[in-house]
Design an enzyme around this catalytic site. Structure first.
Site, mmCIF file in Angstrom:
data_model
loop_
_atom_site.group_PDB
_atom_site.id
_atom_site.type_symbol
_atom_site.label_atom_id
_atom_site.label_comp_id
_atom_site.label_asym_id
_atom_site.label_seq_id
_atom_site.Cartn_x
_atom_site.Cartn_y
_atom_site.Cartn_z
ATOM 1 N N GLY A 73 0.832 -1.191 0.000
ATOM 2 C CA GLY A 73 0.000 0.000 0.000
ATOM 3 C C GLY A 73 0.868 1.244 0.000
ATOM 4 N N GLN A 97 2.925 10.007 1.615
ATOM 5 C CA GLN A 97 4.223 9.404 1.308
ATOM 6 C C GLN A 97 4.800 9.883 -0.016
ATOM 7 O OE1 GLN A 97 2.672 5.207 2.234
ATOM 8 N NE2 GLN A 97 4.807 5.079 2.863
ATOM 9 N N CYS A 114 7.374 -0.317 6.162
ATOM 10 C CA CYS A 114 6.801 0.880 5.558
ATOM 11 C C CYS A 114 7.752 1.382 4.476
ATOM 12 C CB CYS A 114 6.614 1.947 6.640
ATOM 13 S SG CYS A 114 5.941 3.493 6.004
ATOM 14 N N LEU A 115 7.220 1.719 3.303
ATOM 15 C CA LEU A 115 8.076 2.181 2.213
ATOM 16 C C LEU A 115 8.804 3.475 2.572
ATOM 17 C CD1 LEU A 115 5.786 1.436 -0.879
ATOM 18 C CD2 LEU A 115 7.674 0.070 0.009
ATOM 19 N N HIS A 122 -2.703 0.577 8.537
ATOM 20 C CA HIS A 122 -1.372 1.180 8.373
ATOM 21 C C HIS A 122 -1.472 2.448 7.509
ATOM 22 C CE1 HIS A 122 3.120 0.899 7.642
ATOM 23 N NE2 HIS A 122 2.741 1.705 6.671
ATOM 24 N N GLU A 123 -2.185 2.337 6.384
ATOM 25 C CA GLU A 123 -2.295 3.489 5.473
ATOM 26 C C GLU A 123 -3.130 4.608 6.097
ATOM 27 O OE1 GLU A 123 -0.215 3.395 3.192
ATOM 28 O OE2 GLU A 123 0.163 1.245 3.231
ATOM 29 N N HIS A 161 -1.064 6.870 8.121
ATOM 30 C CA HIS A 161 -0.312 7.855 7.331
ATOM 31 C C HIS A 161 -1.124 9.134 7.117
ATOM 32 C CE1 HIS A 161 3.445 6.000 6.227
ATOM 33 N NE2 HIS A 161 2.854 4.891 5.811
HETATM 34 ZN ZN ZN Z 1 3.775 3.134 5.562
#
Ligand code: ZN
Length: 175
Positions: free
Chosen positions: A53, A58, A99-100, A140-141, A144
């Site tokens: 995701g 981000q 996490c990216l 998680h998203e 953000h």
């Molecule tokens: Zn993340």
């Protein structure tokens, strides 16, 4: 002719401690061309980075929007605009999350195992889905969109385990 303010093709995934990861994002209009083009670019970036995701903050946009991998296809992606996530009666489940925006960091996190999500589709219609499989990614998203990262939810043990890598990320951005 397009006069878009956002250079969609040049959007990239920002990493911690970029301040764009820390704001509270604002609602978007998912019917707009610009939002749809950004969402398509985010799906592309998510796949390139092999992520499950990716949230708009981000890529530097303070929007309440994220994309997730389509579990039914290799290269597809789903778009969630102005999402609301509600935990359902379910046992909390621990699992490891990455996490990216936090390369090299993994955090064991306990979250509700089943949630309901409501979001707006590209035609402007609000829809609702329940899932156990996607529950962790959605939560998680969602974090953000409120400027919350997995390192904010670390136990003292996890904090020690990840201390060096967090320091390294801070250092690489300062140089
Ligand atoms: Zn993340």
């Amino acid at each position: 002719m397009s006069t878009m303010a956002i250079d969609v093709q040049n959007l990239t995934i920002r990493t911690y401690p970029d301040p764009c990861l820390r704001g509270k994002a604002a609602e978007v209009d998912p019917t707009s061309d610009e939002v749809q083009q950004v969402a398509a670019r985010m799906i592309q970036l998510m796949h390139q980075a092999n992520g499950a995701g990716l949230a708009a903050p981000q890529v530097g946009l303070s929007w309440r929007l994220f994309v997730t991998r389509n579990p039914d296809s290799e290269d597809g992606g789903l778009v969630w605009a102005n999402p609301v996530v509600t935990p359902l009666e379910s046992p909390p489940e621990p699992d490891t999350e990455g996490c990216l925006s936090l390369p090299g960091i993994e955090v064991e996190m306990t979250r509700p195992s089943r949630v309901r999500i409501s979001a707006v589709d590209p035609s402007g219609t609000r829809f609702e889905v329940e899932s156990g499989l996607m529950a962790r990614v959605w939560q998680h998203e969602m974090d953000h969109l409120d400027g919350v990262l997995i390192i904010d939810r670390m136990s003292p043990m996890e904090r020690i385990k990840n201390r060096r890598q967090i320091k390294a990320l801070k250092k690489s951005s300062a140089s």
